[in-house]
Scaffold this motif. Structure first.
Motif, short mmCIF file in Angstrom:
data_model
loop_
_atom_site.label_atom_id
_atom_site.label_comp_id
_atom_site.label_asym_id
_atom_site.label_seq_id
_atom_site.Cartn_x
_atom_site.Cartn_y
_atom_site.Cartn_z
N ALA A 1 -1.95 -2.67 -9.67
CA ALA A 1 -2.23 -1.32 -9.16
C ALA A 1 -1.09 -0.37 -9.48
O ALA A 1 -1.30 0.79 -9.85
CB ALA A 1 -2.48 -1.37 -7.66
N LEU A 2 0.15 -0.85 -9.34
CA LEU A 2 1.31 0.00 -9.60
C LEU A 2 1.47 0.32 -11.08
O LEU A 2 1.94 1.41 -11.44
CB LEU A 2 2.58 -0.66 -9.06
N ALA B 1 -2.14 -8.34 -7.59
CA ALA B 1 -2.96 -7.14 -7.40
C ALA B 1 -2.08 -5.91 -7.21
O ALA B 1 -2.38 -4.83 -7.74
CB ALA B 1 -3.87 -7.33 -6.19
N THR B 2 -0.98 -6.06 -6.47
CA THR B 2 -0.08 -4.93 -6.25
C THR B 2 0.57 -4.49 -7.55
O THR B 2 0.63 -3.29 -7.87
CB THR B 2 1.00 -5.30 -5.23
N ARG C 1 0.83 -1.20 0.00
CA ARG C 1 0.00 0.00 0.00
C ARG C 1 0.86 1.26 0.00
O ARG C 1 0.53 2.27 -0.62
CB ARG C 1 -0.95 -0.02 1.20
N VAL D 1 2.11 1.87 -3.59
CA VAL D 1 1.08 2.47 -4.44
C VAL D 1 0.90 3.94 -4.09
O VAL D 1 0.77 4.80 -4.97
CB VAL D 1 -0.25 1.70 -4.31
N ARG E 1 1.51 6.95 -6.62
CA ARG E 1 0.37 7.81 -6.96
C ARG E 1 0.70 9.28 -6.68
O ARG E 1 0.31 10.18 -7.43
CB ARG E 1 -0.86 7.38 -6.16
#
Length: 473
Positions: free
Chosen positions: A281-282, A277-278, A209, A212, A216
């Protein structure tokens, strides 16, 4: 974003003089683990003056009324933990009444003592920081006073160069208010779109997290290091089994029979899902993302990863060490191999990363090295003598490295995160915290607090807990 977080700094505070009559030690058998610097011999002499049967020994063990371990003070000493753990366990479970541990920065002995004291409340267990340039006879006098002192409930003390007895306590230290959001300030001052950040444990849990959130906010390049092999393909064939319970049933249906096989397969599949998933997302927010399957306790592997990052990007701007593992269990039942695994993942991993970070050659030095720790190291925790020791060691190493590291060194002692954040808190443990009224850190609040710390903070060691969480420690 969940409950607000409380930021604390860990400061030295006067502890008051140790009080006790050396006469209470008369006739006791005290083992002193030698330091090779003359302190053990001076302490033996001081104890014998009070009719104590004192002997210098090679390591802690059962069969004594008290143990004073000074091995951390040896010149060029390898870290005391995890090697000393079996002896400490034998001594404590064997009924030793006093265990005093001479400590040096980064040893982790304070975290160990804080946890052990919670599990053995009738035993005097105390880690003592001794000033390295103090005269051996003065150190011996300080240790003698600690052996006699059962007051205050302190498992962790130290002595300054002036001989003042101190302890370290968290105190509220909020960051100054800012008109900018942490992400904007971070992108402007520390990390930009061309920056490169490497995160260990970063494809899973709270560091995923964090990765990300960093990407972001800044658009940086992200390099992840984890022990889970990078998943191949798009799925695992059990798409309808969304959690561990459903996955167990699906695996049994597929033909697996033994509980060990089922749990191992379920853990592997869930870990691979989290990594996928990571990475997905990245891919949408980072300038680039690459995953490295490596063990942070392997110095050569860490050096190779870091060298490869610098070869491809020409730089490495930040490192977040979030790798960790848990093997919770009471000290009397804890296997030395489990203690070693928990301790070395955190501590050897940090040492390896710091060493590799320092080998930057003509490329820019990293702007920061952030170590993710836990309040377990600050307060101690039953069943987590290994985890508390490891996180306390991170704090000590950070304070030492900050004196010479070219960028900022930061050790963050996190309170428990909500189970949905993928941290060390399981749903079962989350329910236990709820019954005790312990608030948990939400993912959004946690990552926001870390970005703010990087953007505006300046302390080496900070404690971040959900509001109200400090009241329960």
């Amino acid at each position: 974003a969940g409950a607000a977080l409380v930021r604390m700094r860990v400061d030295e505070a006067p502890a008051g003089a140790a009080e006790g009559d050396p006469g209470v030690l008369r006739g006791l058998r005290i083992g002193i683990v030698d330091d090779g610097q003359g302190v053990a011999l001076a302490l033996r002499g001081a104890l014998e003056e009070h009719a104590v049967r004192a002997e210098v020994v090679s390591g802690a063990d059962a069969g004594f009324d008290g143990i004073v371990d000074l091995s951390a003070l040896r010149a060029g000493q390898e870290p005391v933990l995890p090697t000393a753990f079996p002896g400490y366990r034998r001594a404590l479970t064997g009924g030793v009444g006093r265990l005093v541990l001479g400590s040096t920065p980064g040893s982790g002995l304070h975290g160990f003592a804080r946890s052990a004291a919670l599990e053995f409340p009738d035993t005097l267990i105390r880690a003592v920081d001794l000033h390295p340039k103090e005269d051996p006879s003065r150190m011996a006098a300080q240790l003698l006073s600690e052996l006699c002192d059962r007051g205050g409930g302190l498992a962790s003390v130290g002595y300054t160069a002036q001989g003042v007895r101190i302890t370290r306590r968290p105190a509220a230290a909020p960051l100054p208010p800012s008109v900018e959001t942490p992400g904007v300030a971070l992108a402007r001052s520390v990390l930009g779109p061309g920056s490169v950040v490497l995160l260990t444990g970063g494809a899973r849990g709270i560091t995923a997290r964090t990765a990300v959130a960093l990407a972001r906010a800044t658009g940086c390049h992200v390099e992840l290091v984890g022990r889970t092999p990078e998943p191949v393909g798009q799925g695992d064939g059990f798409v309808h089994a969304g959690d561990r319970v459903a996955l167990r049933a699906a695996l049994i249906g597929s033909g697996l029979r033994t509980p060990a096989e089922i749990e191992a397969a379920a853990s592997r599949i869930l870990a691979e899902r989290e990594v996928r998933a990571t990475l997905a997302a990245l891919a949408g927010v980072a300038a680039s993302v690459r995953y490295h399957c490596a063990d942070v306790t392997d110095a050569q592997a860490v050096r190779a990863v870091v060298a490869g990052v610098r070869a491809r990007h020409g730089r490495l701007d930040g490192i977040v060490h979030g790798a960790g593992t848990l093997r919770d269990g009471l000290l009397r039942d804890k296997e030395p191999a489990a203690f070693t695994e928990v301790f070395t993942t955190k501590v050897a991993g940090a040492r390896n990363l710091a060493a590799a970070a320092a080998e930057h050659g003509s490329s820019p030095a990293p702007a920061f090295l952030a170590l993710f720790g836990s309040v377990a190291g600050v307060y101690g925790n039953r069943g987590q003598s290994d985890y508390a020791a490891a996180n306390d060691a991170l704090d000590g190493l950070a304070l030492t490295w900050a004196e010479s590291f070219p960028g900022r060194v930061l050790s963050v002692d996190w309170g428990p995160w909500a189970a949905g954040a993928g941290g060390m808190v399981t749903p079962e443990l989350e329910r236990a915290y709820a019954r005790r009224g312990v608030p948990l850190i939400s993912p959004e609040a946690g990552t926001d607090a870390f970005l703010a710390e990087l953007a505006y903070g300046g302390d080496v060691q900070v404690v971040l807990v959900a509001e109200g969480g400090a009241d329960h420690e």
